[in-house]
Design an enzyme around this catalytic site. Structure first.
Site, short mmCIF file in Angstrom:
data_model
loop_
_atom_site.label_atom_id
_atom_site.label_comp_id
_atom_site.label_asym_id
_atom_site.label_seq_id
_atom_site.Cartn_x
_atom_site.Cartn_y
_atom_site.Cartn_z
N HIS A 159 14.51 -29.34 32.49
CA HIS A 159 15.65 -28.49 32.84
C HIS A 159 16.99 -29.05 32.33
CE1 HIS A 159 16.08 -30.87 36.54
NE2 HIS A 159 15.09 -30.28 37.15
N HIS A 179 6.72 -32.74 47.40
CA HIS A 179 7.91 -32.10 46.82
C HIS A 179 7.51 -30.73 46.29
CE1 HIS A 179 11.53 -31.47 44.62
NE2 HIS A 179 11.31 -32.22 43.57
N GLU A 209 9.06 -28.84 44.03
CA GLU A 209 9.36 -28.48 42.63
C GLU A 209 8.06 -28.33 41.83
OE1 GLU A 209 12.34 -30.86 40.59
OE2 GLU A 209 12.75 -29.21 39.24
N ASP A 249 6.85 -29.00 38.97
CA ASP A 249 6.14 -30.02 38.20
C ASP A 249 5.12 -30.76 39.07
OD1 ASP A 249 8.51 -30.90 39.41
OD2 ASP A 249 8.71 -32.63 38.09
N HIS A 282 14.15 -35.35 45.40
CA HIS A 282 15.19 -34.73 44.63
C HIS A 282 15.65 -33.38 45.20
CE1 HIS A 282 15.16 -32.21 40.64
NE2 HIS A 282 16.40 -32.50 40.91
N ASP A 322 9.56 -38.17 43.20
CA ASP A 322 10.53 -38.33 42.11
C ASP A 322 11.24 -39.69 42.13
OD1 ASP A 322 10.13 -35.93 40.81
OD2 ASP A 322 11.73 -34.87 41.86
N TYR A 363 16.52 -41.36 33.92
CA TYR A 363 16.01 -40.48 34.97
C TYR A 363 16.97 -40.47 36.16
CZ TYR A 363 12.59 -38.40 38.13
OH TYR A 363 11.94 -37.57 39.00
N HIS A 411 6.28 -39.57 38.40
CA HIS A 411 6.47 -39.51 36.95
C HIS A 411 6.42 -40.92 36.38
CE1 HIS A 411 7.75 -35.31 36.96
NE2 HIS A 411 8.65 -35.58 37.88
FE1 FEO Z 1 12.03 -32.76 41.39
FE2 FEO Z 1 9.54 -34.18 39.44
O1 FEO Z 1 10.42 -32.82 40.43
#
Ligand code: FEO
Length: 392
Positions: free
Chosen positions: A23, A77, A79, A81, A144, A163, A191, A222
């Site tokens: 993003h 989370h 989100e 991903d 996040h 995250d 990051y 990640h």
């Molecule tokens: Fe806030 Fe890796 O997603």
């Protein structure tokens, strides 16, 4: 090949070698979506992967256990991903209940997936016993999103922190002692700068919450899993969140006919006289998500722009808008730029830097048309002043 973090605890995520944009933040080294499987009397899957990578995750799970045996899917989370494969995994694991934070996680999942999955809302201190492994849940709001949380495996002292402490870094290796640490730290800084810097106050609260929690392994969602260099990443987060940084000045500019570029280079000469490190970025040729990573680890920031229509050039405006949203902490700055007749760029840059929370070290330098030697000396002086403050 099975990747085990501990007895019965496995990485079952996916590697995204081709992710180059997250993003709006450039991810030159790709990323991973880390999901983890705990096999015990009850079976738990911690997080999932981006939807197109479901088959890769399912393949890893199937090497270890029949996916239908999963009892709990833990969504740290909402989100996409990490939640993108929920619809598929909830079909493959029909008896699974979905663990999420009460209120924000519940609402986020319902609103994103319009689902009727059986949710198990958890809050600070909630626990889940799987057999010999016991999990507890630690909300990490805004690291996040409001729903974000960490899942802590109490008996193995593994923090599945989603995250937080992550990096967009694709690798054939999973652990920090198997890769080039400086590269991973660079990606961790990028990051943090692009994803978490705006929430540095909450990062400090999270670090305070975790300070007495034993962590043998820090397993983010990640990139690389921290097992050998846990203190390095924890200390780096503390430094970044407090607004630390090196004695270094980042010089960023957008030029029209080269005058503002000349000013940037003169300012750099002034910084150099104080034996302070600096980097120079032409916004027309540089990546703003790389620049903000450099801003994170530096104490000083000078921004310049030529004047266009009594304001700054669009590239400078875009950079400062991005920076303002990230709310850098503890930075000292200066503005500079050129104009032809009415002026306005330097004033506009100064205003935006102040709104971003940058403390201005001196009035900006504004020069008409092409800088003369004396005017370049003004830029050197601004660089000397900024560097002296940064070094002090
Ligand atoms: Fe806030 Fe890796 O997603």
């Amino acid at each position: 090949m099975k990747v085990a973090l501990a007895d019965g605890i496995y990485w079952v995520g996916a590697i995204d070698w081709n992710l180059k944009d997250f993003h709006g933040y450039t991810t030159h080294r790709g990323s991973t979506y880390n999901a983890y499987l705990i096999v015990d009397e009850k079976v738990a899957l911690i997080d999932t992967v981006k939807a197109p990578f479901f088959a890769e995750m399912l393949g890893h799970i199937s090497e270890i256990i029949d996916p239908a045996k999963i009892d709990y899917v833990i969504s740290n989370h909402v989100e996409m991903d990490h939640s993108g494969s929920l619809p598929q995994i909830m079909k493959a694991a029909p008896r699974a209940r979905l663990v999420t934070t009460e209120k924000f996680g519940e609402a986020g999942l319902r609103k994103c997936f319009h689902c009727d999955w059986p949710l198990v809302p958890v809050k600070e201190g909630s626990e889940l016993t799987l057999g010999k492994h016991k999990l507890s849940f630690i909300p990490l709001p805004m690291l996040h999103w409001p729903d974000s949380m960490a899942t802590y495996c109490v008996d193995e002292a593994i923090m599945f922190c989603n995250d937080a402490f992550g990096q967009h870094f694709a690798s054939s290796r999973r652990f920090d002692d198997e890769v080039d640490l400086p590269v991973v730290m660079l990606e961790a800084a990028k990051y943090y700068a692009n994803i978490l810097m705006a929430f540095s106050g909450l990062v400090l609260k999270a670090l305070d919450k975790l300070k007495n929690v034993k962590m043998n392994i820090i397993a983010p969602s990640h990139g690389i899993i921290w097992r050998a260099h846990r203190n390095e990443i924890l200390n780096a987060y503390a430094d970044w969140a407090k607004g630390g940084g090196k004695k270094k000045v980042v010089i960023v500019y957008s030029t029209m006919w080269g005058s503002t570029e000349k000013m940037a280079l003169a300012l750099a000469e002034g910084v150099a006289t104080q034996n302070v490190e600096y980097t120079v970025y032409d916004l027309g040729k540089s990546d703003r998500s790389d620049i903000v990573a450099d801003v994170l680890v530096s104490r000083g920031l000078a921004v310049g722009s030529a004047t266009l229509n009594n304001g700054m050039l669009p590239l400078a405006a875009a950079f400062l808008t991005y920076l303002k949203g990230l709310k850098p902490v503890g930075k000292t700055g200066a503005a500079f730029g050129s104009f032809g007749w009415g002026g306005g760029a330097v004033k506009a840059v100064e205003e935006e830097l102040k709104l971003a929370g940058v403390e201005m070290v001196a009035p900006g330098v504004s020069i008409r048309y092409v800088p003369e030697p004396g005017e370049l000396e003004q830029c050197r002086e601004l660089g000397r002043t900024l560097a002296a403050r940064v070094a002090g």
